[in-house]
Design a protein around this motif. Structure first.
Motif, mmCIF file in Angstrom:
data_model
loop_
_atom_site.group_PDB
_atom_site.id
_atom_site.type_symbol
_atom_site.label_atom_id
_atom_site.label_comp_id
_atom_site.label_asym_id
_atom_site.label_seq_id
_atom_site.Cartn_x
_atom_site.Cartn_y
_atom_site.Cartn_z
ATOM 1 N N UNK A 149 -16.776 33.627 -12.479
ATOM 2 C CA UNK A 149 -18.728 32.928 -12.766
ATOM 3 C C UNK A 149 -19.286 34.694 -13.358
ATOM 4 N N UNK A 150 -18.141 36.480 -13.812
ATOM 5 C CA UNK A 150 -19.096 36.841 -13.802
ATOM 6 C C UNK A 150 -18.591 36.911 -15.968
ATOM 7 N N UNK A 151 -17.611 36.261 -16.088
ATOM 8 C CA UNK A 151 -17.677 35.797 -17.505
ATOM 9 C C UNK A 151 -18.493 34.657 -17.552
ATOM 10 N N UNK A 152 -18.960 34.032 -16.793
ATOM 11 C CA UNK A 152 -20.108 33.059 -18.017
ATOM 12 C C UNK A 152 -20.698 33.241 -17.115
ATOM 13 N N UNK A 153 -21.634 34.140 -16.449
ATOM 14 C CA UNK A 153 -23.245 35.087 -17.061
ATOM 15 C C UNK A 153 -23.131 35.716 -17.253
ATOM 16 N N UNK A 154 -22.117 37.102 -17.838
ATOM 17 C CA UNK A 154 -22.193 37.643 -19.299
ATOM 18 C C UNK A 154 -22.212 36.886 -20.674
ATOM 19 N N UNK A 155 -21.995 35.866 -20.401
ATOM 20 C CA UNK A 155 -21.785 35.404 -22.581
ATOM 21 C C UNK A 155 -23.629 34.986 -21.908
ATOM 22 N N UNK A 166 -14.313 42.954 -17.384
ATOM 23 C CA UNK A 166 -14.401 41.698 -16.474
ATOM 24 C C UNK A 166 -13.880 41.626 -14.810
ATOM 25 N N UNK A 167 -13.112 41.861 -14.632
ATOM 26 C CA UNK A 167 -11.942 42.769 -13.074
ATOM 27 C C UNK A 167 -12.685 43.938 -12.607
ATOM 28 N N UNK A 168 -12.897 44.556 -14.033
ATOM 29 C CA UNK A 168 -14.276 45.746 -12.546
ATOM 30 C C UNK A 168 -15.326 45.165 -12.246
#
Length: 337
Positions: A149-155, A166-168
């Motif tokens: 979810x974090x990765x998608x929003x970052x992208x 991402x983990x942090x």
């Protein structure tokens, strides 16, 4: 059709359904889903928007009038119905079925509510409306889905975090997606190149994670001792009442004990069905039942009773140490004899 909230934008770009069912416990996802539907609807000519909060005294004729007051010169209408937190009773269910029968191409219905129960998913009103459109799952992503979810929003924002970043971000914002959204917006301004690593995050952000008693229970069931202790320390720091945690875990231990007793004469699948354990929760309960024998559960219940007695009788003596002890013992692996 059923999708997660983070897939809604893709779905809306392909097709606009006549009905959207937004259900979940995450305010950010509910809000963003509503906004995305509103934007897509406006592009399709739905110029009017009506928003109603349903309660016991609600006049449903307001909704019927919106559905029927159409002519050659009327604009298309978006109707949003906010269901009460207590859920859908028989009277509301009857009205929703009637509304479903009145839907047509110039009406777009959006139903917004809290987390669905299995009974609600099987109810006639839900199945009828679901047949007309799309069910959008707005539940907060669990710990396994949160990094993606974090990765998608970052992208989407042009940010390029490495795996550790991402983990942090996931750990620091668990249970607080509004804070995650704000943090990512801040990082976009701070780092135009979009590159994110541990050093940059530590320099620019602070922890915003928010845990509840249910996060703690899930960690205990899964046997994740370090995570359970981390959650419990934060709950203690936030001033959560010990009695709330005692009551929460008491319910789980009592149910686990009853399930273990039933498992001696029934299959584990039958036990789960008997106690209406959701599919996504079954791995947690399965792990707990493999780890915790009837004897261990009885011992844990005794320790929990000591904690409750201390909490209610010895006001000058903290009961948190006993709660931490309980947390540790609940997560210990099964002893092989």
């Amino acid at each position: 059709m059923r999708i997660f909230a983070d897939r809604l934008a893709d779905q809306l770009s392909k097709q606009l359904h006549s009905c959207y069912l937004l259900f979940g416990n995450e305010p950010l996802l509910l809000q963003e889903s509503r906004q995305a539907i509103q934007h897509a609807a406006k592009q399709q000519g739905f110029e009017e928007r009506h928003r109603f909060a349903i309660d016991a005294s609600f006049d449903w004729h307001q909704v019927y009038d919106c559905c029927q007051a159409l002519s050659l010169f009327s604009s298309r209408q978006l109707i949003e119905l906010e269901l009460p937190e207590s859920g859908v009773n028989a009277a509301i269910a009857k009205e929703l079925v009637s509304i479903a029968e009145m839907l047509h191409p110039d009406i777009l219905l959006v139903l917004v509510g809290t987390k669905l129960t299995k009974a609600q998913e099987s109810a006639k009103w839900f199945k009828t409306l679901h047949a007309h459109g799309c069910w959008v799952n707005c539940l907060a992503p669990d710990l396994q889905r949160l990094p993606q979810f974090v990765q998608t929003r970052c992208r989407a924002l042009g940010l390029k975090p490495d795996a550790e970043a991402v983990q942090m971000l996931a750990q620091w914002h668990e249970g607080n997606l509004f804070a995650l959204a704000q943090s990512l917006e801040k990082l976009v301004l701070l780092y135009p190149d979009g590159e994110l690593n541990m050093v940059r995050l530590e320099q620019s952000l602070s922890r915003h994670n928010h845990f509840t008693a249910f996060h703690w229970v899930d960690a205990l069931l899964a046997g994740k001792g370090n995570r359970a202790q981390r959650i419990l320390r934060q709950l203690e720091a936030e001033g959560v009442e010990v009695v709330i945690l005692v009551r929460t875990i008491q319910k789980e231990l009592t149910q686990l004990l009853q399930m273990q007793q039933q498992a001696q004469r029934s299959s584990i699948a039958q036990v789960f069905d008997s106690y209406r354990i959701w599919q996504n929760k079954r791995p947690l309960y399965s792990a707990a039942m493999q780890r915790l024998s009837i004897h261990r559960l009885q011992s844990l219940m005794q320790l929990l009773a000591q904690t409750e007695i201390l909490t209610k009788t010895q006001y000058d003596q903290p009961s948190w140490p006993l709660l931490h002890q309980l947390s540790v013992e609940l997560c210990l692996p099964q002893v092989k004899l």
